[in-house]
Design a protein around this motif. Structure first.
Motif, mmCIF file in Angstrom:
data_model
loop_
_atom_site.group_PDB
_atom_site.id
_atom_site.type_symbol
_atom_site.label_atom_id
_atom_site.label_comp_id
_atom_site.label_asym_id
_atom_site.label_seq_id
_atom_site.Cartn_x
_atom_site.Cartn_y
_atom_site.Cartn_z
ATOM 1 N N VAL A 85 10.590 18.774 3.800
ATOM 2 C CA VAL A 85 9.517 18.103 4.563
ATOM 3 C C VAL A 85 8.250 17.891 3.748
ATOM 4 C CG1 VAL A 85 10.225 18.702 6.900
ATOM 5 C CG2 VAL A 85 8.774 20.276 5.611
ATOM 6 N N ARG A 86 8.098 18.580 2.618
ATOM 7 C CA ARG A 86 6.883 18.331 1.834
ATOM 8 C C ARG A 86 6.809 16.880 1.359
ATOM 9 N NH1 ARG A 86 8.510 21.016 -4.047
ATOM 10 N NH2 ARG A 86 7.490 19.248 -5.053
ATOM 11 N N TYR A 87 7.918 16.149 1.362
ATOM 12 C CA TYR A 87 7.899 14.727 0.985
ATOM 13 C C TYR A 87 7.688 13.804 2.178
ATOM 14 C CZ TYR A 87 9.655 16.619 -3.371
ATOM 15 O OH TYR A 87 9.788 17.340 -4.523
ATOM 16 N N ASP A 131 4.270 -0.868 -7.712
ATOM 17 C CA ASP A 131 4.171 0.561 -7.419
ATOM 18 C C ASP A 131 5.529 1.109 -6.989
ATOM 19 O OD1 ASP A 131 1.485 0.687 -7.987
ATOM 20 O OD2 ASP A 131 0.866 0.345 -5.908
ATOM 21 N N LEU A 132 5.669 2.428 -7.111
ATOM 22 C CA LEU A 132 6.910 3.109 -6.730
ATOM 23 C C LEU A 132 6.588 4.130 -5.656
ATOM 24 C CD1 LEU A 132 8.260 3.454 -10.361
ATOM 25 C CD2 LEU A 132 8.855 1.721 -8.663
ATOM 26 N N CYS A 133 7.636 4.726 -5.079
ATOM 27 C CA CYS A 133 7.419 5.478 -3.844
ATOM 28 C C CYS A 133 6.798 6.862 -4.051
ATOM 29 C CB CYS A 133 8.695 5.560 -3.046
ATOM 30 S SG CYS A 133 9.912 6.538 -3.875
ATOM 31 N N ARG A 134 6.739 7.343 -5.290
ATOM 32 C CA ARG A 134 5.963 8.561 -5.556
ATOM 33 C C ARG A 134 4.960 8.222 -6.641
ATOM 34 N NH1 ARG A 134 10.223 13.632 -6.135
ATOM 35 N NH2 ARG A 134 11.339 13.273 -4.183
ATOM 36 N N ARG A 145 0.834 -1.218 0.000
ATOM 37 C CA ARG A 145 0.000 0.000 0.000
ATOM 38 C C ARG A 145 0.861 1.258 0.000
ATOM 39 N NH1 ARG A 145 -2.252 0.740 4.645
ATOM 40 N NH2 ARG A 145 -1.903 -1.200 5.761
ATOM 41 N N ILE A 146 1.958 1.224 -0.710
ATOM 42 C CA ILE A 146 2.979 2.275 -0.573
ATOM 43 C C ILE A 146 2.431 3.682 -0.840
ATOM 44 C CG2 ILE A 146 3.855 1.931 -2.952
ATOM 45 C CD1 ILE A 146 6.715 2.423 -1.737
ATOM 46 N N ASN A 147 1.494 3.814 -1.749
ATOM 47 C CA ASN A 147 0.966 5.144 -2.084
ATOM 48 C C ASN A 147 -0.390 5.439 -1.436
ATOM 49 O OD1 ASN A 147 2.249 4.415 -5.317
ATOM 50 N ND2 ASN A 147 3.198 5.815 -3.851
ATOM 51 N N GLU A 148 -0.831 4.538 -0.557
ATOM 52 C CA GLU A 148 -2.128 4.748 0.103
ATOM 53 C C GLU A 148 -1.916 5.402 1.459
ATOM 54 O OE1 GLU A 148 -4.763 4.011 -1.650
ATOM 55 O OE2 GLU A 148 -3.428 3.185 -3.190
ATOM 56 N N PRO A 149 -2.912 6.147 1.923
ATOM 57 C CA PRO A 149 -2.782 6.746 3.253
ATOM 58 C C PRO A 149 -2.875 5.701 4.361
ATOM 59 C CG PRO A 149 -4.919 7.308 2.263
ATOM 60 C CD PRO A 149 -4.146 6.547 1.228
ATOM 61 N N ASN A 150 -2.144 5.909 5.433
ATOM 62 C CA ASN A 150 -2.282 5.050 6.616
ATOM 63 C C ASN A 150 -3.461 5.549 7.461
ATOM 64 O OD1 ASN A 150 -1.446 7.216 8.165
ATOM 65 N ND2 ASN A 150 0.392 6.230 8.966
ATOM 66 N N ALA A 151 -3.617 4.999 8.669
ATOM 67 C CA ALA A 151 -4.772 5.334 9.515
ATOM 68 C C ALA A 151 -4.800 6.817 9.888
ATOM 69 C CB ALA A 151 -4.754 4.470 10.774
ATOM 70 N N ASP A 152 -3.646 7.485 9.813
ATOM 71 C CA ASP A 152 -3.592 8.915 10.145
ATOM 72 C C ASP A 152 -3.652 9.807 8.905
ATOM 73 O OD1 ASP A 152 -3.118 8.156 12.831
ATOM 74 O OD2 ASP A 152 -0.994 7.859 12.345
#
Ligand code: 3EB
Length: 304
Positions: free
Chosen positions: A196-198, A289-292, A122-129
């Motif tokens: 920090v935007r990344y 998937d890739l990290c961006r 789920r590298i590009n999906e949001p986590n619980a936060d």
């Protein structure tokens, strides 16, 4: 003569396998298989796409499992493989797993980590936060490096890609002796200094790792200039920029044990055409998937 080498294919008959990674159709935790430490990463869509990566040395390898980590070592080099179960937030588990791996490598006497690979579900999906999972992962990894019990040394070269199964799996290569150096790319901001935007903590990896008197291990390299993605949506231009980024580190024609990670299945054949003329050694193409989200392709390898 450096004795660490990497080949793709069946590990049966390989004299001294240090670690075996199957980039395949299902994940399986670290284990000893046929005497060698092994890890299965779920990245391939079908068996025809699967690739087995075998790290070898020219000396007998001692292997085992401790603290859920599979390891192998030969007196100069060590390999270890770890997996982190799925979680609503990855940072704590990733930090813990990296710290366990560092502790094990320290205990075994191989404290100088020079290369790592990470497969992040789920590298590009949001986590619980609501934080992107890759950024969540980067936070845990950065915290582990900051708290590492190992002697200070250069950051390892890295690869970070997606996986088709939840959870994180990673494997590391380390040396008994110090002396490897981290190499940065003049065309790119060091990842550990990304703004920090990344994400709240920058990715902790170097662009390449030079073994003393030995090969240059080139990190996963993508179409990033400075810290920004170049050519979002343009596959040919991303391939060209990736080759130019690789060329700032090593002659892309000299790379061996190359892995090409392609985000979209439909891009696999075009990427082969775009890169195949330049990357002429052993090349494995994987679709994941890739990290961006805007990156379409990532390439790693060893020179020479
Ligand atoms: C980049 O240059 C692209 O998080 O370990 C490449 C190699 C990338 C390694 C990692 C991420 C990683 O930022 C992504």
């Amino acid at each position: 003569m450096d004795t660490l080498s990497c080949r793709f294919g069946d590990p049966a008959g390989v004299a001294h396998p240090l670690g075996v990674i199957r980039w395949t159709t299902a994940a399986a935790g670290p284990a000893i298989r046929h005497g060698a430490p092994a890890l299965d990463l779920h990245v391939a869509r079908d068996p025809g796409e699967a690739v087995t990566e075998v790290w070898t040395t020219n000396r007998p390898v001692t292997s085992g499992v401790r603290d859920d980590i599979a390891y192998g070592h030969d007196g100069r080099y060590a390999f270890c493989a770890v997996s982190v179960p799925p979680a609503a937030r990855y940072a704590p588990g990733v930090q813990d797993a990296y710290l366990r791996a560092f502790a094990l490598l320290g205990d075994l006497g191989y404290p100088y980590v020079f290369r790592m690979w990470n497969a992040v579900g789920r590298i590009n999906e949001p986590n619980a936060d609501g934080l992107e999972t890759y950024r969540d992962f980067c936070r845990g990894r950065a915290d582990a490096f900051a708290r590492s019990p190992l002697p200070p040394g250069p950051l390892p070269a890295g690869t970070g890609v997606g996986a088709r199964t939840d959870g994180v799996a990673f494997y590391l290569l380390a040396r008994r002796e110090p002396g490897h150096t981290a190499v940065e790319n003049r065309r790119q901001v060091p990842a550990y200094r990304y703004p920090v935007r990344y994400g709240p903590r920058p990715p902790a990896f170097a662009r390449a790792s030079r073994l003393p008197g030995g090969p240059l291990l080139v990190s996963g390299t993508a179409s990033i200039l400075g810290h920004e993605t170049a050519h979002a949506g343009d596959l040919a231009a991303q391939c060209r920029t990736t080759l130019e980024n690789l060329a700032a580190l090593a002659d892309p024609r000299s790379l061996r044990a190359v892995k090409v990670y392609v985000r979209h299945p439909a891009h696999r054949d075009p990427v082969r055409r775009l890169l195949g003329g330049t990357l002429t050694g052993d090349v494995a193409y994987l679709t994941t998937d890739l990290c961006r989200r805007d990156l379409l392709v990532e390439v790693e390898g060893m020179a020479p």
